[in-house]
Design an enzyme around this catalytic site. Structure first.
Site, short mmCIF file in Angstrom:
data_model
loop_
_atom_site.label_atom_id
_atom_site.label_comp_id
_atom_site.label_asym_id
_atom_site.label_seq_id
_atom_site.Cartn_x
_atom_site.Cartn_y
_atom_site.Cartn_z
CB SER A 150 29.84 38.04 128.53
OG SER A 150 31.10 37.52 128.61
CG HIS A 189 32.44 42.75 128.19
ND1 HIS A 189 31.67 42.76 127.05
CD2 HIS A 189 32.76 41.45 128.41
CE1 HIS A 189 31.55 41.52 126.61
NE2 HIS A 189 32.20 40.72 127.41
CD GLU A 242 30.46 45.87 125.11
OE1 GLU A 242 29.83 45.96 124.05
OE2 GLU A 242 30.21 45.01 125.97
CG ASN A 248 28.12 39.50 123.78
OD1 ASN A 248 28.57 39.14 122.69
ND2 ASN A 248 28.76 39.31 124.92
P1 NAI Z 1 37.64 30.41 132.23
O1 NAI Z 1 36.82 29.25 132.58
O2 NAI Z 1 38.70 30.28 131.18
O3 NAI Z 1 38.37 30.96 133.55
C1 NAI Z 1 37.71 31.19 134.77
C2 NAI Z 1 38.72 31.01 135.89
O4 NAI Z 1 38.13 31.44 137.11
C3 NAI Z 1 39.17 29.56 136.10
O5 NAI Z 1 40.58 29.48 136.08
C4 NAI Z 1 38.60 29.19 137.47
O6 NAI Z 1 39.44 28.32 138.19
C5 NAI Z 1 38.50 30.55 138.13
N1 NAI Z 1 37.50 30.62 139.19
C6 NAI Z 1 36.24 30.13 139.17
N2 NAI Z 1 35.61 30.43 140.33
C7 NAI Z 1 36.50 31.12 141.10
C8 NAI Z 1 36.45 31.70 142.38
N3 NAI Z 1 35.35 31.61 143.12
N4 NAI Z 1 37.54 32.35 142.84
C9 NAI Z 1 38.66 32.43 142.09
N5 NAI Z 1 38.78 31.89 140.85
C10 NAI Z 1 37.71 31.24 140.36
O7 NAI Z 1 36.61 31.58 131.86
P2 NAI Z 1 36.82 32.84 130.90
O8 NAI Z 1 36.45 32.46 129.51
O9 NAI Z 1 38.15 33.43 131.17
O10 NAI Z 1 35.67 33.81 131.43
C11 NAI Z 1 35.77 34.50 132.65
C12 NAI Z 1 34.77 35.63 132.68
O11 NAI Z 1 34.99 36.49 131.56
C13 NAI Z 1 33.30 35.22 132.62
O12 NAI Z 1 32.56 36.11 133.39
C14 NAI Z 1 32.98 35.40 131.13
O13 NAI Z 1 31.61 35.62 130.93
C15 NAI Z 1 33.78 36.64 130.81
N6 NAI Z 1 34.14 36.80 129.42
C16 NAI Z 1 34.54 35.72 128.65
C17 NAI Z 1 34.89 35.93 127.32
C18 NAI Z 1 35.34 34.77 126.49
O14 NAI Z 1 35.33 34.89 125.26
N7 NAI Z 1 35.78 33.68 127.06
C19 NAI Z 1 34.84 37.26 126.68
C20 NAI Z 1 34.50 38.32 127.60
C21 NAI Z 1 34.12 38.08 128.89
#
Ligand code: NAI
Length: 386
Positions: free
Chosen positions: A118, A139, A151, A189
């Site tokens: 993001s 995105h 995006e 954003n």
């Molecule tokens: P989350 O915390 O729900 O999930 C992240 C997952 O990645 C976890 O299951 C974790 O175990 C795993 N993980 C962490 N490091 C790792 C690695 N080195 N190798 C493999 N798996 C790994 O996070 P979320 O909310 O799904 O966000 C993920 C990405 O998406 C971030 O970059 C965030 O900025 C982006 N994003 C999030 C949004 C939201 O509203 N939550 C919206 C749009 C983008």
């Protein structure tokens, strides 16, 4: 890219599992990888129940068949046959860079590598790869299966042919793709920041209560949620951090300056709805129905927030972040604004919007309220954007 192409997703959290569902429903085999086995198990359970619900509603014929399209993997070696990998792991540049570097060794030479970040620069992520031209930003918005907007962000190293390919693929997946320049916050954003920032500023100056500001922005301006209710809903751990990251990434441009009011909420652990307290106290029932008696300032509240939002949209256009059509789509589909900000400017009149900004600039002598040169040009020429 055909339906036969296998899609790999890194990270099985909220976004990764949502994107995996979208890809599977578009007909692909999906490899969902996470380095945390508990997270992977959780994703399996939540995907299974999401697909079951879709089957009950008649939206898919068989949840079991769709679930068969998934491979839940605890090793990146499972990505070997994939044509596109979408990364959705923790929002930390160094971690993302190292994962991209590892994945590049496993996949074949023409596999596309995308990031769902993001706030990080796609260019900096691409720089960690031997073939940075195959890296692009995709995105998605949360929840990915429901939100249509995606995006697409080419890094400066990205092969231009990839942009068209990504756009076509997102359309095949039933999404609404927009193209954004690799700049902080991309489109949504970035442009949405004043919805929060200017609302907080009005509150901090004692011009109106949070309930009054929320009431004006929903009942008069037509937004689905008021800025404070929305920040509480998103969570201050997410919303404040995005604001701070955007501010830092813009080399501390005062237009994006975070607020102490929100920072203190974060420090107190008052993260919003999820912790029972944020700007509103949900535990005590003092929710968005709180005191909204000081409505005499309605015009001022709406004018200030709207003028700042429009200025941000116009400036994004001016600086080539995205096209008119993509800016309008992004804000109406990514954050459900009641109408596109550029169209809103046309209807209100660029000169009226400019007068509000110039009035604020005059009053505060702060760079925060400087107008975009393009807004000034349109006001002078009485021109329309849409
Ligand atoms: P989350 O915390 O729900 O999930 C992240 C997952 O990645 C976890 O299951 C974790 O175990 C795993 N993980 C962490 N490091 C790792 C690695 N080195 N190798 C493999 N798996 C790994 O996070 P979320 O909310 O799904 O966000 C993920 C990405 O998406 C971030 O970059 C965030 O900025 C982006 N994003 C999030 C949004 C939201 O509203 N939550 C919206 C749009 C983008």
């Amino acid at each position: 890219m055909t339906k036969e192409a296998q899609i790999g997703i890194i990270g099985s959290g909220a976004m990764g599992s949502g994107i995996a569902q979208v890809a599977a429903m578009a007909g692909h085999q999906v490899v969902l990888y996470d380095n945390n086995t508990a997270a992977l198990e959780k994703a399996k359970t939540s995907l299974s129940s999401a697909l079951q619900k879709l089957q009950e509603k008649g939206k898919i014929t068989s949840a079991a068949e769709l679930l068969n399209q998934f491979t839940f993997a605890d090793s990146i070696l499972s990505f070997a046959g994939c044509s596109l990998i979408i990364e959705a792991i923790v929002e930390r540049l160094e971690v993302k860079k190292s994962v991209f570097g590892e994945v590049e060794i496993v996949v074949n030479a023409d596999c596309i590598l995308a990031s769902n970040t993001s706030s990080l620069s796609i260019t900096s992520i691409a720089a960690s790869c031997k073939k940075p031209e195959r890296v692009i930003g995709l995105h998605f918005f949360n929840p990915a299966p429901l939100m249509a907007l995606v995006e697409i962000i080419p890094a400066i190293q990205t092969d231009p042919g990839l942009i068209t390919m990504a756009k076509e693929l997102m359309l095949q997946w039933g999404k609404l793709p927009v193209i954004a320049k690799d700049t902080p916050g991309f489109i949504v954003n970035r442009i949405a920041r004043p919805y929060y920032g200017e609302a907080i500023r009005l509150f901090e100056e004692g011009i109106a209560s949070i309930a009054a500001i929320d009431k004006v922005m929903t009942e008069i301006a037509g937004f689905r949620m008021g800025p404070f209710a929305l920040m509480d809903y998103i969570g201050h751990d997410v919303n404040y951090v995005v604001t701070e990251t955007v501010f830092q990434s813009f080399f501390y441009d005062p237009r994006y300056k975070p607020s102490f009011s929100q920072k203190r909420l974060l420090e107190a652990g008052w993260l919003g709805r999820k912790s029972g307290r944020g700007f509103y106290n949900y535990a005590s029932g003092d929710d968005i129905k709180g005191d909204a008696t000081d409505m005499s300032t309605a015009g001022l509240i709406m004018d200030r927030i709207l003028a700042m939002l429009i200025n941000e949209a116009v400036d994004a256009l001016y600086l080539g972040v995205a096209s008119v059509a993509d800016i309008e789509t992004a804000m109406t589909k990514g954050v459900n604004y009641p109408k596109g900000l550029l169209q809103w400017c046309d209807e209100w009149g660029a000169s009226n919007c400019l007068a509000v900004l110039d009035g604020l600039y005059e009053e505060y002598h702060e760079d925060r309220y400087r107008s975009s040169p393009l807004l000034r040009k349109h006001a002078a020429g009485n021109k329309k954007f849409v």
